[in-house]
Write a protein that holds these residues in place. Structure first.
Motif, PDB file in Angstrom:
ATOM      1  N   LEU A 144       0.825  -1.202   0.000  1.00 58.53           N
ATOM      2  CA  LEU A 144       0.000   0.000   0.000  1.00 58.53           C
ATOM      3  C   LEU A 144       0.860   1.253   0.000  1.00 58.53           C
ATOM      4  N   ASP A 145       0.235   2.345  -0.379  1.00 59.24           N
ATOM      5  CA  ASP A 145       0.859   3.654  -0.243  1.00 59.24           C
ATOM      6  C   ASP A 145       0.545   4.158   1.161  1.00 59.24           C
ATOM      7  N   ILE A 146       1.434   3.821   2.083  1.00 56.72           N
ATOM      8  CA  ILE A 146       1.212   4.192   3.485  1.00 56.72           C
ATOM      9  C   ILE A 146       1.921   5.513   3.752  1.00 56.72           C
ATOM     10  N   SER A 147       1.158   6.574   3.871  1.00 62.48           N
ATOM     11  CA  SER A 147       1.709   7.905   4.103  1.00 62.48           C
ATOM     12  C   SER A 147       0.930   8.585   5.217  1.00 62.48           C
ATOM     13  N   GLN A 148       1.544   9.576   5.830  1.00 68.12           N
ATOM     14  CA  GLN A 148       0.870  10.308   6.898  1.00 68.12           C
ATOM     15  C   GLN A 148      -0.354  11.035   6.371  1.00 68.12           C
ATOM     16  N   GLU A 149      -0.253  11.534   5.155  1.00 66.08           N
ATOM     17  CA  GLU A 149      -1.400  12.241   4.562  1.00 66.08           C
ATOM     18  C   GLU A 149      -2.601  11.311   4.433  1.00 66.08           C
ATOM     19  N   ASN A 150      -2.354  10.097   3.904  1.00 66.06           N
ATOM     20  CA  ASN A 150      -3.458   9.150   3.749  1.00 66.06           C
ATOM     21  C   ASN A 150      -4.014   8.711   5.095  1.00 66.06           C
ATOM     22  N   LEU A 151      -3.139   8.475   6.056  1.00 69.23           N
ATOM     23  CA  LEU A 151      -3.594   8.050   7.381  1.00 69.23           C
ATOM     24  C   LEU A 151      -4.437   9.131   8.038  1.00 69.23           C
ATOM     25  N   THR A 152      -3.950  10.362   8.025  1.00 66.83           N
ATOM     26  CA  THR A 152      -4.684  11.460   8.654  1.00 66.83           C
ATOM     27  C   THR A 152      -6.050  11.644   8.000  1.00 66.83           C
ATOM     28  N   ASN A 153      -6.060  11.541   6.677  1.00 72.21           N
ATOM     29  CA  ASN A 153      -7.318  11.696   5.946  1.00 72.21           C
ATOM     30  C   ASN A 153      -8.327  10.631   6.349  1.00 72.21           C
ATOM     31  N   GLN A 154      -7.897   9.391   6.423  1.00 69.13           N
ATOM     32  CA  GLN A 154      -8.825   8.299   6.722  1.00 69.13           C
ATOM     33  C   GLN A 154      -9.205   8.238   8.193  1.00 69.13           C
ATOM     34  N   GLN A 155      -8.329   8.720   9.081  1.00 73.83           N
ATOM     35  CA  GLN A 155      -8.732   8.866  10.474  1.00 73.83           C
ATOM     36  C   GLN A 155      -9.933   9.808  10.570  1.00 73.83           C
ATOM     37  N   GLY A 156      -9.894  10.879   9.805  1.00 74.67           N
ATOM     38  CA  GLY A 156     -11.012  11.815   9.794  1.00 74.67           C
ATOM     39  C   GLY A 156     -12.265  11.202   9.203  1.00 74.67           C
ATOM     40  N   VAL A 157     -12.115  10.427   8.130  1.00 80.04           N
ATOM     41  CA  VAL A 157     -13.264   9.784   7.489  1.00 80.04           C
ATOM     42  C   VAL A 157     -13.942   8.809   8.446  1.00 80.04           C
ATOM     43  N   VAL A 158     -13.135   7.995   9.121  1.00 80.03           N
ATOM     44  CA  VAL A 158     -13.697   6.990  10.025  1.00 80.03           C
ATOM     45  C   VAL A 158     -14.361   7.656  11.223  1.00 80.03           C
ATOM     46  N   LYS A 159     -13.717   8.664  11.783  1.00 81.42           N
ATOM     47  CA  LYS A 159     -14.329   9.362  12.923  1.00 81.42           C
ATOM     48  C   LYS A 159     -15.658   9.989  12.510  1.00 81.42           C
ATOM     49  N   ASN A 160     -15.720  10.534  11.314  1.00 81.49           N
ATOM     50  CA  ASN A 160     -16.966  11.113  10.837  1.00 81.49           C
ATOM     51  C   ASN A 160     -18.027  10.036  10.642  1.00 81.49           C
ATOM     52  N   GLU A 161     -17.602   8.863  10.167  1.00 82.49           N
ATOM     53  CA  GLU A 161     -18.538   7.753   9.998  1.00 82.49           C
ATOM     54  C   GLU A 161     -19.126   7.335  11.338  1.00 82.49           C
ATOM     55  N   VAL A 162     -18.293   7.283  12.375  1.00 82.81           N
ATOM     56  CA  VAL A 162     -18.776   6.942  13.713  1.00 82.81           C
ATOM     57  C   VAL A 162     -19.799   7.977  14.179  1.00 82.81           C
ATOM     58  N   LYS A 163     -19.491   9.232  13.955  1.00 87.51           N
ATOM     59  CA  LYS A 163     -20.403  10.294  14.391  1.00 87.51           C
ATOM     60  C   LYS A 163     -21.731  10.227  13.636  1.00 87.51           C
ATOM     61  N   VAL A 164     -21.665  10.011  12.324  1.00 85.24           N
ATOM     62  CA  VAL A 164     -22.878  10.002  11.507  1.00 85.24           C
ATOM     63  C   VAL A 164     -23.717   8.758  11.756  1.00 85.24           C
ATOM     64  N   ASN A 165     -23.070   7.593  11.806  1.00 85.74           N
ATOM     65  CA  ASN A 165     -23.808   6.332  11.881  1.00 85.74           C
ATOM     66  C   ASN A 165     -24.170   5.898  13.293  1.00 85.74           C
ATOM     67  N   VAL A 166     -23.454   6.414  14.296  1.00 88.78           N
ATOM     68  CA  VAL A 166     -23.684   5.949  15.665  1.00 88.78           C
ATOM     69  C   VAL A 166     -24.042   7.103  16.599  1.00 88.78           C
ATOM     70  N   LEU A 167     -23.110   8.039  16.773  1.00 90.52           N
ATOM     71  CA  LEU A 167     -23.275   9.041  17.816  1.00 90.52           C
ATOM     72  C   LEU A 167     -24.426  10.000  17.537  1.00 90.52           C
ATOM     73  N   ASN A 168     -24.688  10.302  16.279  1.00 87.31           N
ATOM     74  CA  ASN A 168     -25.719  11.285  15.936  1.00 87.31           C
ATOM     75  C   ASN A 168     -26.955  10.656  15.309  1.00 87.31           C
ATOM     76  N   GLN A 169     -27.177   9.379  15.582  1.00 89.77           N
ATOM     77  CA  GLN A 169     -28.346   8.678  15.068  1.00 89.77           C
ATOM     78  C   GLN A 169     -29.184   8.149  16.224  1.00 89.77           C
ATOM     79  N   PRO A 170     -30.512   8.257  16.150  1.00 91.98           N
ATOM     80  CA  PRO A 170     -31.319   7.572  17.154  1.00 91.98           C
ATOM     81  C   PRO A 170     -31.097   6.070  17.050  1.00 91.98           C
ATOM     82  N   TYR A 171     -30.965   5.428  18.187  1.00 91.31           N
ATOM     83  CA  TYR A 171     -30.675   3.983  18.256  1.00 91.31           C
ATOM     84  C   TYR A 171     -29.354   3.655  17.557  1.00 91.31           C
TER      85      TYR A 171
END
Length: 463
Positions: A144-171
């Protein structure tokens, strides 16, 4: 995250109904349906499963890695899921998101998901693009192309997914994400699979490189090809593109076993976004591939699957407490595509006027009478239903369900041909085995209850 593995065609429904009402000779013919399975391993340990099906000019490439939520590193919760995203950030010959473009521009669809015991990736493409997909999957398995830029970007994507799908959803996360944390005691089965946001932030490049080198190796993976393809040509392509990828030294698997549950557990989850109460009940499952395991599959059909299930009849039709009893074995797939401990679970929402005690009393009535009402006829109906579901899983989405089971059985049992013996295993189950299973696994002391307290409803009431 979840794959759409449960699509049932009209033709499949017709076949099931015909199999139920025609004479015994026809039933015998339909019961002898076999999935073609060609299974072998490359020198580097990659498990390869080929299954031909010429009903449409398409091919599926599925790669399953033997790493899921359960065995991700401690203090790195959510890391297995984070890495699912990293796999689309570029490899040696394909830049960032070019894998996705390659599939889509060639008329295909793709997805990936993280489950309890594996992380998987698949592409469904026109048959003449099969070689291209094998090359692309091998390219990212190779590096893989393992770079800090890609890691930082995907950390943000996953955290946003958690917020959208879990933390900010009823049930949000109820009950698939919540219940394992309450019902299980072993950390590997009981931590937050989506990941703690602090743990996601703490992941670094060294973690990513080590994780990839260890778990994304050919000897920790299974590759299945399902669809319209030439057998010898495909074998040659697989050897050409995957054969020289080096194997890795795999770490010892952690202990993921669960102790026998000895007392009933009950928990309450406050939900500021929910406007109705909800309740989920879970029971620890028998060990995979035992008679009791198959018996629980039948009990799942008897108790919660379909409008004629006993709990739906009691809670929906007789009591009118709810209109949405649902459940099953493995909320992130089906009863076949997991390896470690699992829960049988069902859940429902209900009006505030209905108390938890009313619901549990009705459920207990069904469970108390189950041993007395159980009959061979009831078991036979459950076998018909589970046969329908099995063929649904095998035939859905151009054969994606078939690829899923083949890879799962290759990873977990070293035996993808198990797909052809499942129906017979259910037919072996007698009323005595089912009653034994009820006594051991549907006892109250093996039960965990999770209640959602709807704070939004309280706020609306006082405003």
């Amino acid at each position: 995250m979840k794959l759409p593995l449960k699509l049932l065609s009209l033709g499949m429904i017709t076949m099931f109904l015909v199999g139920c009402i025609e004479d015994k000779s026809t039933e015998k013919e339909t019961s002898e349906f076999k999935v073609p399975v060609e299974y072998y391993k490359l020198d580097n340990g990659l498990r390869v499963i080929l299954s031909q099906d010429a009903t449409s000019p398409t091919a599926i490439v599925a790669v399953y890695y033997n790493i899921g939520f359960r065995i991700e590193p401690k203090d790195r919760t959510g890391f297995a899921h984070l890495f699912e995203h990293m796999m689309f950030q570029g490899s040696k010959n394909l830049g960032k998101m070019e894998f996705v473009k390659l599939v889509q521009q060639n008329g295909g669809v793709l997805n990936g998901s993280t489950r309890f015991d594996f992380t998987n990736y698949f592409e469904i493409v026109p048959s003449h693009k099969l070689e291209t997909m094998l090359w692309a999957e091998a390219d990212r398995m190779r590096g893989l192309d393992i770079s800090q830029e890609n890691l930082t970007n995907q950390q943000g994507v996953v955290k946003n997914e958690v917020k959208v799908n879990v933390l900010n959803q009823p049930y949000g996360g109820f009950p698939w994400l919540d219940m394992p944390q309450y019902a299980n005691t072993n950390w590997y089965n009981a931590h937050n699979f989506y990941g703690d946001l602090k743990d996601l932030d703490a992941a670094n490049l060294e973690d990513v490189a080590s994780f990839f080198d260890t778990y994304y190796s050919p000897n920790n993976a299974a590759l299945s090809v399902v669809g319209d393809f030439d057998m010898e040509e495909t074998k040659a392509w697989i050897e050409k593109y995957f054969g020289d990828i080096p194997a890795a030294e795999l770490p010892e698997q952690p202990d993921i076993s669960e102790p026998r549950q000895e007392e009933e557990k009950e928990f309450v989850k406050n939900d500021s976004l929910a406007n109705k109460p909800a309740i989920a009940l879970a029971y620890q499952m028998p060990e995979r591939n035992t008679p009791e395991y198959y018996a629980m599959g039948l009990l799942d059909q008897i108790l919660v699957q379909g409008d004629n299930s006993l709990l739906a009849q009691k809670l929906e039709n007789e009591k009118g407490f709810t209109s949405d009893v649902s459940g099953g074995i493995n909320y992130l797939g089906n009863m076949f595509n997991y390896k470690g401990p699992m829960l049988w679970m069902y859940d429902l929402t209900h009006d505030k006027e209905t108390s938890k005690e009313d619901i549990l009393t009705a459920i207990d009535e069904v469970m108390a009478d189950l041993d007395n009402t159980l009959s061979q006829e009831m078991i036979d109906r459950a076998i018909v239903k589970i046969r329908s579901q099995l063929y649904d899983d095998i035939g859905g989405t151009f054969g994606l369900g078939r690829a899923d089971l083949l890879c799962s059985f290759a990873l977990f049992d070293d035996d993808p041909a198990r797909i052809n013996s499942l129906e017979e295993e259910f037919k072996k189950i007698t009323p005595e085995v089912v009653k034994r299973t009820i006594e051991e696994y549907l006892r109250k002391s093996n039960r965990t209850i999770l209640v959602v307290n709807p704070l939004l409803a309280d706020n609306e009431k006082t405003s």
